[in-house]
Design an enzyme around this catalytic site. Structure first.
Site, PDB file in Angstrom:
ATOM      1  N   ARG A  34       0.823  -1.214   0.000  1.00  0.00           N
ATOM      2  CA  ARG A  34       0.000   0.000   0.000  1.00  0.00           C
ATOM      3  C   ARG A  34       0.857   1.265   0.000  1.00  0.00           C
ATOM      4  O   ARG A  34       0.422   2.306  -0.479  1.00  0.00           O
ATOM      5  CB  ARG A  34      -0.930  -0.002   1.210  1.00  0.00           C
ATOM      6  CG  ARG A  34      -2.058  -0.988   1.007  1.00  0.00           C
ATOM      7  CD  ARG A  34      -2.998  -1.016   2.159  1.00  0.00           C
ATOM      8  NE  ARG A  34      -4.274  -1.568   1.738  1.00  0.00           N
ATOM      9  CZ  ARG A  34      -5.223  -1.956   2.557  1.00  0.00           C
ATOM     10  NH1 ARG A  34      -5.046  -1.856   3.867  1.00  0.00           N
ATOM     11  NH2 ARG A  34      -6.352  -2.443   2.100  1.00  0.00           N
ATOM     12  N   LYS A 200     -18.411 -16.750   2.364  1.00  0.00           N
ATOM     13  CA  LYS A 200     -19.860 -16.606   2.522  1.00  0.00           C
ATOM     14  C   LYS A 200     -20.572 -16.049   1.293  1.00  0.00           C
ATOM     15  O   LYS A 200     -20.107 -15.093   0.690  1.00  0.00           O
ATOM     16  CB  LYS A 200     -20.135 -15.617   3.660  1.00  0.00           C
ATOM     17  CG  LYS A 200     -19.719 -16.111   5.022  1.00  0.00           C
ATOM     18  CD  LYS A 200     -20.222 -15.110   6.013  1.00  0.00           C
ATOM     19  CE  LYS A 200     -19.714 -15.303   7.407  1.00  0.00           C
ATOM     20  NZ  LYS A 200     -19.853 -14.024   8.134  1.00  0.00           N
ATOM     21  N   GLY A 354      -9.663  -8.788  -0.507  1.00  0.00           N
ATOM     22  CA  GLY A 354      -8.412  -8.886   0.242  1.00  0.00           C
ATOM     23  C   GLY A 354      -7.777 -10.261   0.208  1.00  0.00           C
ATOM     24  O   GLY A 354      -6.582 -10.405  -0.087  1.00  0.00           O
ATOM     25  N   GLY A 377     -12.597  -4.433   0.907  1.00  0.00           N
ATOM     26  CA  GLY A 377     -13.986  -4.013   1.078  1.00  0.00           C
ATOM     27  C   GLY A 377     -14.403  -2.965   0.062  1.00  0.00           C
ATOM     28  O   GLY A 377     -15.528  -2.996  -0.457  1.00  0.00           O
TER      29      GLY A 377
HETATM   30  P1  ADP Z   1     -12.026 -12.034  -0.283  1.00  0.00           P
HETATM   31  O1  ADP Z   1     -11.338 -11.386   0.896  1.00  0.00           O
HETATM   32  O2  ADP Z   1     -11.108 -12.230  -1.443  1.00  0.00           O
HETATM   33  O3  ADP Z   1     -13.295 -11.312  -0.667  1.00  0.00           O
HETATM   34  P2  ADP Z   1     -13.397 -13.920   1.390  1.00  0.00           P
HETATM   35  O4  ADP Z   1     -13.038 -13.104   2.586  1.00  0.00           O
HETATM   36  O5  ADP Z   1     -14.793 -13.925   0.933  1.00  0.00           O
HETATM   37  O6  ADP Z   1     -12.453 -13.516   0.152  1.00  0.00           O
HETATM   38  O7  ADP Z   1     -13.032 -15.445   1.653  1.00  0.00           O
HETATM   39  C1  ADP Z   1     -11.753 -15.898   1.988  1.00  0.00           C
HETATM   40  C2  ADP Z   1     -11.786 -17.030   2.955  1.00  0.00           C
HETATM   41  O8  ADP Z   1     -12.649 -18.066   2.538  1.00  0.00           O
HETATM   42  C3  ADP Z   1     -10.423 -17.634   3.123  1.00  0.00           C
HETATM   43  O9  ADP Z   1      -9.971 -17.418   4.430  1.00  0.00           O
HETATM   44  C4  ADP Z   1     -10.649 -19.127   2.851  1.00  0.00           C
HETATM   45  O10 ADP Z   1      -9.938 -19.980   3.737  1.00  0.00           O
HETATM   46  C5  ADP Z   1     -12.128 -19.284   3.037  1.00  0.00           C
HETATM   47  N1  ADP Z   1     -12.661 -20.438   2.318  1.00  0.00           N
HETATM   48  C6  ADP Z   1     -12.607 -20.677   0.995  1.00  0.00           C
HETATM   49  N2  ADP Z   1     -13.156 -21.861   0.696  1.00  0.00           N
HETATM   50  C7  ADP Z   1     -13.565 -22.412   1.859  1.00  0.00           C
HETATM   51  C8  ADP Z   1     -14.201 -23.635   2.211  1.00  0.00           C
HETATM   52  N3  ADP Z   1     -14.533 -24.544   1.278  1.00  0.00           N
HETATM   53  N4  ADP Z   1     -14.479 -23.851   3.529  1.00  0.00           N
HETATM   54  C9  ADP Z   1     -14.150 -22.939   4.468  1.00  0.00           C
HETATM   55  N5  ADP Z   1     -13.558 -21.762   4.187  1.00  0.00           N
HETATM   56  C10 ADP Z   1     -13.262 -21.501   2.906  1.00  0.00           C
HETATM   57 MG    MG Z   2     -11.777 -11.470   3.054  1.00  0.00          MG
END
Ligand code: ADP
Ligand code: MG
Length: 395
Positions: A34, A200, A354, A377
């Protein structure tokens, strides 16, 4: 948005809101992405003959000075990258960014110098977007530049508030992020595929709804896939599911079908009984996961199907890892999909989110993307709503 090219910065004191919310351990900056991302804006303004006063937040202090959340370690790293002295004004309870003592020091800065002020979250009015605080920030400069894309979804005093009281402009990072992310919303070259994963569905509903009518297809991996698989009657064992989102998931599947958008879910998964390195792993069909087992990555067949679906794509947006990539045993799906996107010969490819950026960096595929967003975010909210409070403040 007004941009740096609209600002005549020569001889002016320019207040720049950057996002230096970097990981710090034992007084050392652990990741300077950053900081380096802000350099083009700072260097340009210095070349124009401006004096720079920098504002940032760091961590989540409780609205007063806390040594552990001081930006002091950042000043040293910035100094190294800029190749010139950076005066740090802070490190004590009197030198919060909007205090009179800080203002006095800012006023006596030599022309053409750079100062980093203390953590804006030491001011209790920062997150409340207090107008009095915003007016105090405005005393620190003749013009305001917002370059903190990672904070542009926050209507805070140092982000949007101060922009009401000074002529305000987007910095280069802000401009680049908005241009590239708007491109995958408003005018993507087709075929356009969106790859979604992560923990999620509920975090990504807005993104799915906004982008569904604009894409040719979506690939769904990560834990969020299980809510879709369950709503179709699949057995998901102990995989992460949002039971209160089953109906919503069904509606999204229906909507995709009505729009003629391909919506691909995993057909097989890598499962384990615990989320730990080195545990026994088994491959199951995605809708036939036994009790006691959790799907933790997309399986080998899905890796191939997903990679094939992406062939010929002209635009790809990736948000959310395909599995628990933090553990090597469950990183293969994220690597395969990341690699497949990175290797597309003529596509405009974007990573937002992130954890997705962390995954791409860790797996060594990030450099091959057209754009890697610095805002987790903020990038999600922009993809969902098409704008951000920080963008509105500059328009
Ligand atoms: P981003 O930050 O890129 O938007 P998220 O915060 O939505 O991504 O999701 C990232 C998290 O999701 C990671 O910590 C990863 O371990 C978890 N994750 C991915 N697939 C699974 C799974 N099948 N079961 C549990 N956790 C998962
Ligand atoms: Mg995340």
């Amino acid at each position: 948005m007004r941009t740096l090219k609209d600002l005549n910065a020569a001889g002016k004191r320019v207040l720049v809101r950057v996002d230096y919310n970097v990981p710090i351990k034992d007084g050392k900056v652990k990741d300077d992405t950053r900081i380096t991302a802000s350099l083009p804006t700072l260097q340009y303004l210095l070349e124009q003959g401006a004096t720079l006063v920098l504002l940032s937040h760091l961590g989540r202090p409780k609205g007063g000075f806390e040594e552990a959340s001081s930006l002091a370690p950042v000043a040293k790293v910035l100094e190294k990258h800029l190749g010139r002295p950076v005066r740090f004004i802070g490190g004590s309870p009197e030198l919060t960014p909007a205090s009179e003592a800080t203002l006095e020091q800012v006023k006596s800065l030599p022309q053409g110098s750079v100062a980093l002020l203390e953590n804006v979250r030491f001011e209790p009015g920062e997150e409340k977007n207090d107008e009095g605080l915003a007016r105090k920030y405005a005393r620190l400069g003749d013009a305001f530049v917002l370059d903190a894309f990672g904070s542009a979804h926050r209507a805070h005093a140092s982000v949007t508030g101060v922009a009401r009281f000074l002529p305000s402009y987007a910095g280069f990072l802000m401009e680049k992020e908005v241009k590239n992310l708007k491109r995958v919303i408003d005018n993507p070259d087709k075929p356009y595929w969106v790859v979604l994963g992560g923990a999620k569905v509920s975090d990504k509903i807005g993104v799915i709804e906004n982008l569904l009518p604009r894409v040719n297809g979506m690939l769904i991996g990560g834990a969020m896939a299980f809510t879709f698989i369950k709503t179709q009657g699949g057995q998901v064992g102990n995989s992460l599911v949002e039971d209160d989102k089953l109906e919503l998931a069904r509606n999204l599947l229906q909507k995709a079908q009505d729009l003629g958008v391909k919506f691909l879910l995993p057909t097989d998964v890598v499962a384990a009984q615990k989320i730990e390195p080195g545990v026994e792993k088994r491959i199951f069909p995605a809708g036939q996961i036994p009790q006691g087992w959790m799907g933790l990555d997309i399986g080998p067949e899905t890796r191939k199907t997903f990679a094939q679906a992406l062939q010929g794509a002209k635009t790809v947006l990736w948000n959310g890892p395909m599995g628990v990539f933090e553990i090597e045993d469950f990183a293969a799906g994220t690597l395969a999909v990341g690699q497949a996107i990175a290797d597309l010969p003529e596509a405009f490819t974007v990573i937002g989110g992130g954890d997705s950026v962390a995954a791409a960096n860790k797996l060594g595929v990030a450099e091959k993307f057209s754009h890697v967003s610095t805002g987790g975010g903020a990038s999600l909210e922009l993809l969902e709503l098409g704008t951000l409070p920080g963008i509105e403040a500059l328009s």
